[in-house]
Motif scaffolding. Structure first.
Motif, PDB file in Angstrom:
ATOM      1  N   VAL A  68      45.449  17.805  53.899  1.00 41.04           N
ATOM      2  CA  VAL A  68      45.078  18.049  52.382  1.00 41.04           C
ATOM      3  C   VAL A  68      43.624  17.663  52.452  1.00 41.04           C
ATOM      4  N   PRO A  69      43.122  19.442  52.300  1.00 37.35           N
ATOM      5  CA  PRO A  69      41.578  19.501  51.826  1.00 37.35           C
ATOM      6  C   PRO A  69      41.291  18.057  51.245  1.00 37.35           C
ATOM      7  N   THR A  70      39.923  17.653  50.783  1.00 37.08           N
ATOM      8  CA  THR A  70      39.074  16.281  50.504  1.00 37.08           C
ATOM      9  C   THR A  70      39.329  17.042  49.081  1.00 37.08           C
ATOM     10  N   GLN A  71      38.697  18.078  48.616  1.00 37.89           N
ATOM     11  CA  GLN A  71      38.693  18.154  46.975  1.00 37.89           C
ATOM     12  C   GLN A  71      40.266  18.460  46.415  1.00 37.89           C
ATOM     13  N   LEU A  72      41.228  18.076  47.225  1.00 34.52           N
ATOM     14  CA  LEU A  72      42.156  17.570  46.448  1.00 34.52           C
ATOM     15  C   LEU A  72      42.523  16.626  46.422  1.00 34.52           C
ATOM     16  N   THR A  73      42.039  15.013  46.598  1.00 34.06           N
ATOM     17  CA  THR A  73      42.377  13.969  46.701  1.00 34.06           C
ATOM     18  C   THR A  73      42.168  13.279  46.195  1.00 34.06           C
ATOM     19  N   GLY A  74      41.629  11.627  46.260  1.00 34.41           N
ATOM     20  CA  GLY A  74      41.475  10.602  44.924  1.00 34.41           C
ATOM     21  C   GLY A  74      41.985  11.130  43.528  1.00 34.41           C
ATOM     22  N   GLU A  75      40.898  11.357  42.738  1.00 36.38           N
ATOM     23  CA  GLU A  75      41.036  11.653  41.693  1.00 36.38           C
ATOM     24  C   GLU A  75      41.994  13.261  40.869  1.00 36.38           C
ATOM     25  N   TYR A  76      41.849  13.884  41.812  1.00 30.59           N
ATOM     26  CA  TYR A  76      42.745  15.300  42.159  1.00 30.59           C
ATOM     27  C   TYR A  76      44.302  15.396  43.092  1.00 30.59           C
ATOM     28  N   ALA A  77      44.333  13.639  43.584  1.00 33.20           N
ATOM     29  CA  ALA A  77      45.427  13.874  43.275  1.00 33.20           C
ATOM     30  C   ALA A  77      46.927  13.674  42.407  1.00 33.20           C
ATOM     31  N   LEU A  78      47.848  14.618  42.745  1.00 32.70           N
ATOM     32  CA  LEU A  78      48.736  14.977  41.518  1.00 32.70           C
ATOM     33  C   LEU A  78      50.011  13.612  41.661  1.00 32.70           C
ATOM     34  N   THR A  79      49.461  13.791  40.049  1.00 31.15           N
ATOM     35  CA  THR A  79      51.159  12.380  39.391  1.00 31.15           C
ATOM     36  C   THR A  79      52.053  13.252  40.117  1.00 31.15           C
ATOM     37  N   GLN A  80      53.565  12.487  39.982  1.00 29.27           N
ATOM     38  CA  GLN A  80      55.213  12.803  40.179  1.00 29.27           C
ATOM     39  C   GLN A  80      54.863  14.327  38.846  1.00 29.27           C
ATOM     40  N   VAL A  81      54.993  14.120  37.686  1.00 22.85           N
ATOM     41  CA  VAL A  81      55.337  15.447  36.867  1.00 22.85           C
ATOM     42  C   VAL A  81      54.279  16.967  37.247  1.00 22.85           C
ATOM     43  N   GLU A  82      53.078  16.478  37.456  1.00 22.12           N
ATOM     44  CA  GLU A  82      52.184  17.631  37.387  1.00 22.12           C
ATOM     45  C   GLU A  82      52.355  18.558  39.506  1.00 22.12           C
ATOM     46  N   GLU A  83      53.336  17.673  40.146  1.00 23.15           N
ATOM     47  CA  GLU A  83      53.538  18.644  41.601  1.00 23.15           C
ATOM     48  C   GLU A  83      54.471  19.264  40.924  1.00 23.15           C
ATOM     49  N   MET A  84      55.420  17.951  39.544  1.00 26.90           N
ATOM     50  CA  MET A  84      56.529  19.572  39.221  1.00 26.90           C
ATOM     51  C   MET A  84      56.207  20.746  38.655  1.00 26.90           C
ATOM     52  N   LEU A  85      55.302  20.398  37.387  1.00 24.77           N
ATOM     53  CA  LEU A  85      54.986  21.356  36.777  1.00 24.77           C
ATOM     54  C   LEU A  85      54.545  22.495  37.252  1.00 24.77           C
ATOM     55  N   ILE A  86      53.930  22.418  38.623  1.00 23.91           N
ATOM     56  CA  ILE A  86      53.300  23.636  39.830  1.00 23.91           C
ATOM     57  C   ILE A  86      54.299  23.783  40.957  1.00 23.91           C
ATOM     58  N   ALA A  87      55.416  23.099  40.872  1.00 26.44           N
ATOM     59  CA  ALA A  87      56.895  23.738  41.925  1.00 26.44           C
ATOM     60  C   ALA A  87      57.226  25.134  42.044  1.00 26.44           C
ATOM     61  N   ARG A  88      57.494  26.113  42.260  1.00 24.50           N
ATOM     62  CA  ARG A  88      58.082  27.394  42.416  1.00 24.50           C
ATOM     63  C   ARG A  88      59.273  27.188  41.997  1.00 24.50           C
ATOM     64  N   VAL A  89      60.437  26.306  43.172  1.00 25.67           N
ATOM     65  CA  VAL A  89      61.380  25.461  42.735  1.00 25.67           C
ATOM     66  C   VAL A  89      62.152  24.398  42.554  1.00 25.67           C
ATOM     67  N   HIS A  90      63.088  24.562  41.674  1.00 24.27           N
ATOM     68  CA  HIS A  90      63.398  23.744  41.559  1.00 24.27           C
ATOM     69  C   HIS A  90      64.916  23.157  41.544  1.00 24.27           C
ATOM     70  N   CYS A  91      65.540  22.571  42.128  1.00 28.81           N
ATOM     71  CA  CYS A  91      66.969  22.236  42.408  1.00 28.81           C
ATOM     72  C   CYS A  91      67.579  21.361  41.838  1.00 28.81           C
ATOM     73  N   PHE A  92      67.247  20.379  40.975  1.00 27.85           N
ATOM     74  CA  PHE A  92      67.426  19.062  40.370  1.00 27.85           C
ATOM     75  C   PHE A  92      67.734  18.499  39.077  1.00 27.85           C
ATOM     76  N   MET A  93      68.698  18.132  38.578  1.00 31.24           N
ATOM     77  CA  MET A  93      68.204  17.618  37.662  1.00 31.24           C
ATOM     78  C   MET A  93      68.063  16.019  37.407  1.00 31.24           C
ATOM     79  N   GLU A  94      66.593  15.973  37.504  1.00 37.24           N
ATOM     80  CA  GLU A  94      66.582  14.546  37.030  1.00 37.24           C
ATOM     81  C   GLU A  94      67.292  13.097  35.762  1.00 37.24           C
ATOM     82  N   VAL A  95      67.190  12.268  36.268  1.00 37.53           N
ATOM     83  CA  VAL A  95      68.058  11.152  35.639  1.00 37.53           C
ATOM     84  C   VAL A  95      67.205   9.620  35.674  1.00 37.53           C
ATOM     85  N   ARG A  96      65.796   9.315  35.024  1.00 37.47           N
ATOM     86  CA  ARG A  96      65.885   8.178  34.777  1.00 37.47           C
ATOM     87  C   ARG A  96      66.173   7.940  33.831  1.00 37.47           C
ATOM     88  N   GLN A  97      66.497   5.903  34.370  1.00 38.13           N
ATOM     89  CA  GLN A  97      66.668   4.850  33.755  1.00 38.13           C
ATOM     90  C   GLN A  97      65.483   3.896  33.846  1.00 38.13           C
TER      91      GLN A  97
END
Length: 229
Positions: free
Chosen positions: A91-120
């Protein structure tokens, strides 16, 4: 094997002049450091995985790669190798540290979505526990316009109705739902420039502008509240 015994402490003695570790504790500490010095991170020369106890063979190839490639034809690239475009590299250094993605941020830029997530999320005064279940969609979704908005995500949250009254529970519950506009933008720009699967996507500038500078977006998802336990 060190024999474990409980040290005898004289309550009338002056402990200020005694060492913090007795001889037995010091022996435990030395044995721990000796054991840790024998542990070394290994690296597979084929998939570049770095971890401990990879069971490398004489060519420094891990057992996972050996198993995956045992039936390949001679002109077929190794399954998890860079030649098969399966090694994303560091992972490039400019994308680490404070620029590490949260789970939702990963999902916002993911091209393929195969699942529906139910969180309790369940809570009580002394403990918190939760469950995440992913249901496979009949038809996967492939997006050519990114980022998505939080309301576009297939996430259903089941939470206690009174969770807002408990600051600790609210903090624990919301940590995965943080979205930062500048982080999403930097990752999209990097992927579009360097990732083969992202070079043809359209950047949804209107969606990007609609993302918060730095905020939690759990209230923009599908919410189902249940009675407190």
């Amino acid at each position: 094997m060190l024999e474990e015994t409980n040290p005898v402490i004289d309550p009338t003695s002056d402990l200020s002049e005694q060492p913090a570790l007795n001889e037995q504790d010091w022996a435990y500490l030395q044995a721990f450091h000796e054991r840790m010095e024998k542990e070394h991170m290994e690296q597979c020369t084929r998939c570049n995985k770095k971890w401990y106890n990879l069971a490398l063979n004489q060519d420094h190839v891990c057992y996972v790669c050996v198993k995956a490639d045992k039936d390949l034809d001679t002109d077929t690239p190794f399954q998890f190798s860079a030649n098969n475009e399966m090694d994303p590299g560091p992972v490039p250094t400019q994308l680490t540290g404070e620029y590490a993605l949260t789970q939702v941020e990963e999902m916002l830029i993911a091209r393929v979505h195969c699942f529906m997530e139910v969180r309790q999320v369940r809570g009580s005064q002394f403990r918190y526990r939760g469950h995440v279940v992913n249901f496979l969609n009949n038809t996967g979704k492939v997006y050519d316009r990114l980022p998505l908005l939080p309301s576009d995500l297939d996430i259903i949250i089941i939470r206690p109705a009174g969770y807002k009254r408990d600051p600790k529970m609210r903090k624990q519950f919301r940590k995965d739902f943080r979205v930062r506009k500048h982080v999403v933008r930097r990752w999209l720009e990097h992927l579009k420039q360097h990732h083969e699967g992202y070079r043809t996507i359209d950047v949804a500038w209107d969606n990007l502008d609609a993302l918060p500078d730095d905020a939690f977006v759990d209230n923009e998802l599908i919410i189902h509240e249940i009675a407190d336990e």
